[in-house]
Write a protein that holds these residues in place. Sequence first.
Motif, PDB file in Angstrom:
ATOM      1  N   ARG A 102       0.265  -1.327   6.647  1.00 57.43           N
ATOM      2  CA  ARG A 102      -0.097  -1.033   5.262  1.00 57.43           C
ATOM      3  C   ARG A 102      -0.724   0.351   5.188  1.00 57.43           C
ATOM      4  NH1 ARG A 102      -3.639  -1.485   0.984  1.00 57.43           N
ATOM      5  NH2 ARG A 102      -5.512  -1.453   2.273  1.00 57.43           N
ATOM      6  N   CYS A 103      -0.342   1.140   4.197  1.00 61.79           N
ATOM      7  CA  CYS A 103      -0.976   2.446   4.015  1.00 61.79           C
ATOM      8  C   CYS A 103      -2.326   2.238   3.343  1.00 61.79           C
ATOM      9  CB  CYS A 103      -0.098   3.371   3.173  1.00 61.79           C
ATOM     10  SG  CYS A 103      -0.774   5.046   3.091  1.00 61.79           S
ATOM     11  N   THR A 104      -3.373   2.859   3.884  1.00 54.69           N
ATOM     12  CA  THR A 104      -4.721   2.662   3.338  1.00 54.69           C
ATOM     13  C   THR A 104      -5.007   3.564   2.140  1.00 54.69           C
ATOM     14  OG1 THR A 104      -5.588   4.257   4.932  1.00 54.69           O
ATOM     15  CG2 THR A 104      -5.695   1.934   5.562  1.00 54.69           C
ATOM     16  N   LYS A 107      -3.325   5.342  -3.518  1.00 50.80           N
ATOM     17  CA  LYS A 107      -2.434   6.106  -4.403  1.00 50.80           C
ATOM     18  C   LYS A 107      -1.060   6.333  -3.776  1.00 50.80           C
ATOM     19  CE  LYS A 107      -5.840   8.449  -7.171  1.00 50.80           C
ATOM     20  NZ  LYS A 107      -7.046   9.192  -6.862  1.00 50.80           N
ATOM     21  N   CYS A 108      -0.904   5.936  -2.525  1.00 50.93           N
ATOM     22  CA  CYS A 108       0.387   6.136  -1.844  1.00 50.93           C
ATOM     23  C   CYS A 108       1.490   5.396  -2.601  1.00 50.93           C
ATOM     24  CB  CYS A 108       0.299   5.616  -0.418  1.00 50.93           C
ATOM     25  SG  CYS A 108       1.835   5.817   0.504  1.00 50.93           S
ATOM     26  N   ILE A 109       2.658   6.003  -2.651  1.00 48.54           N
ATOM     27  CA  ILE A 109       3.783   5.392  -3.371  1.00 48.54           C
ATOM     28  C   ILE A 109       4.111   3.996  -2.836  1.00 48.54           C
ATOM     29  CG2 ILE A 109       5.534   6.509  -1.905  1.00 48.54           C
ATOM     30  CD1 ILE A 109       7.250   6.766  -4.507  1.00 48.54           C
ATOM     31  N   THR A 110       3.864   3.774  -1.522  1.00 45.36           N
ATOM     32  CA  THR A 110       4.201   2.463  -0.939  1.00 45.36           C
ATOM     33  C   THR A 110       3.277   1.356  -1.437  1.00 45.36           C
ATOM     34  OG1 THR A 110       2.805   2.844   1.015  1.00 45.36           O
ATOM     35  CG2 THR A 110       5.113   3.506   1.175  1.00 45.36           C
ATOM     36  N   ASN A 111       2.120   1.739  -2.010  1.00 44.52           N
ATOM     37  CA  ASN A 111       1.223   0.734  -2.590  1.00 44.52           C
ATOM     38  C   ASN A 111       1.470   0.549  -4.080  1.00 44.52           C
ATOM     39  OD1 ASN A 111      -0.292  -0.104  -0.331  1.00 44.52           O
ATOM     40  ND2 ASN A 111      -1.417   1.829  -0.374  1.00 44.52           N
ATOM     41  N   ALA A 131       0.851   8.071  11.179  1.00 49.09           N
ATOM     42  CA  ALA A 131       0.815   8.899   9.971  1.00 49.09           C
ATOM     43  C   ALA A 131       1.849   8.381   8.986  1.00 49.09           C
ATOM     44  CB  ALA A 131       1.107  10.355  10.325  1.00 49.09           C
ATOM     45  N   CYS A 132       1.405   8.205   7.729  1.00 48.72           N
ATOM     46  CA  CYS A 132       2.301   7.712   6.678  1.00 48.72           C
ATOM     47  C   CYS A 132       3.367   8.765   6.397  1.00 48.72           C
ATOM     48  CB  CYS A 132       1.511   7.403   5.411  1.00 48.72           C
ATOM     49  SG  CYS A 132       2.555   6.845   4.039  1.00 48.72           S
ATOM     50  N   HIS A 133       4.619   8.317   6.347  1.00 47.04           N
ATOM     51  CA  HIS A 133       5.748   9.211   6.101  1.00 47.04           C
ATOM     52  C   HIS A 133       5.670   9.807   4.695  1.00 47.04           C
ATOM     53  CE1 HIS A 133       9.896  10.648   6.386  1.00 47.04           C
ATOM     54  NE2 HIS A 133      10.122  10.112   5.215  1.00 47.04           N
ATOM     55  N   TYR A 134       5.090   9.059   3.753  1.00 45.23           N
ATOM     56  CA  TYR A 134       5.138   9.472   2.351  1.00 45.23           C
ATOM     57  C   TYR A 134       3.932  10.289   1.904  1.00 45.23           C
ATOM     58  CZ  TYR A 134       8.971   6.219   2.382  1.00 45.23           C
ATOM     59  OH  TYR A 134      10.139   5.586   2.701  1.00 45.23           O
ATOM     60  N   CYS A 135       2.733   9.886   2.322  1.00 41.42           N
ATOM     61  CA  CYS A 135       1.548  10.594   1.823  1.00 41.42           C
ATOM     62  C   CYS A 135       0.811  11.334   2.936  1.00 41.42           C
ATOM     63  CB  CYS A 135       0.599   9.628   1.112  1.00 41.42           C
ATOM     64  SG  CYS A 135      -0.295   8.536   2.230  1.00 41.42           S
ATOM     65  N   GLY A 136       1.213  11.109   4.192  1.00 43.51           N
ATOM     66  CA  GLY A 136       0.593  11.834   5.292  1.00 43.51           C
ATOM     67  C   GLY A 136      -0.709  11.237   5.792  1.00 43.51           C
TER      68      GLY A 136
HETATM   69 ZN   LIG Z   1       0.892   6.482   2.482  1.00 46.17          ZN
END
Ligand SMILES: [Zn+2]
Length: 147
Positions: A102-104, A107-111, A131-136
């Motif tokens: 889960r991305c913490t 605001k990440c798009i995956t959430n 590291a999240c691919h979308y928000c870093g």
């Molecule tokens: Zn993310």
Amino acid sequence: MHVAAIREGIVIDHIPPKKLFKVAALLHLEDATSPVTIGNNLESSYLGKKGIIKVADASFSDELLNRIAIVAPNVHLNVIKDYEVVEKKQVEQPDKVVGIIRCTNEKCITNNEDMPTCFHYHKEEEEEYFACHYCGRKIKADKIELL
Ligand SMILES: [Zn+2]
């Protein structure tokens, strides 16, 4: 401690004691209906202490192997049939992890969208992180939350 043998199933051995309950959580052992044996802080000749999990009548799916690799990449995985180890499996730390962590970053798009998460594994000196691919967003390997 004596850990009872199982006739059929899987054994995850040489789990670092601090990771035992993380591994148990990602196996969803709370939902298991077959016998489960969990031991921790057992003597180990080369780890000092170790944890072990035995699950009767279970098997390793690719997804399960991937999940175990993220949390405890150096464990020993054995498939048991008729009380014998018939297969040993190894897991490797994957470079890319889709749909498990889960991305913490709220605001990440995956959430906020219905889509799988994607993380890249990095190791810098002794620091391991994803590291999240979308928000870093970078999350330390021992702080990850599984979906
Ligand atoms: Zn993310």
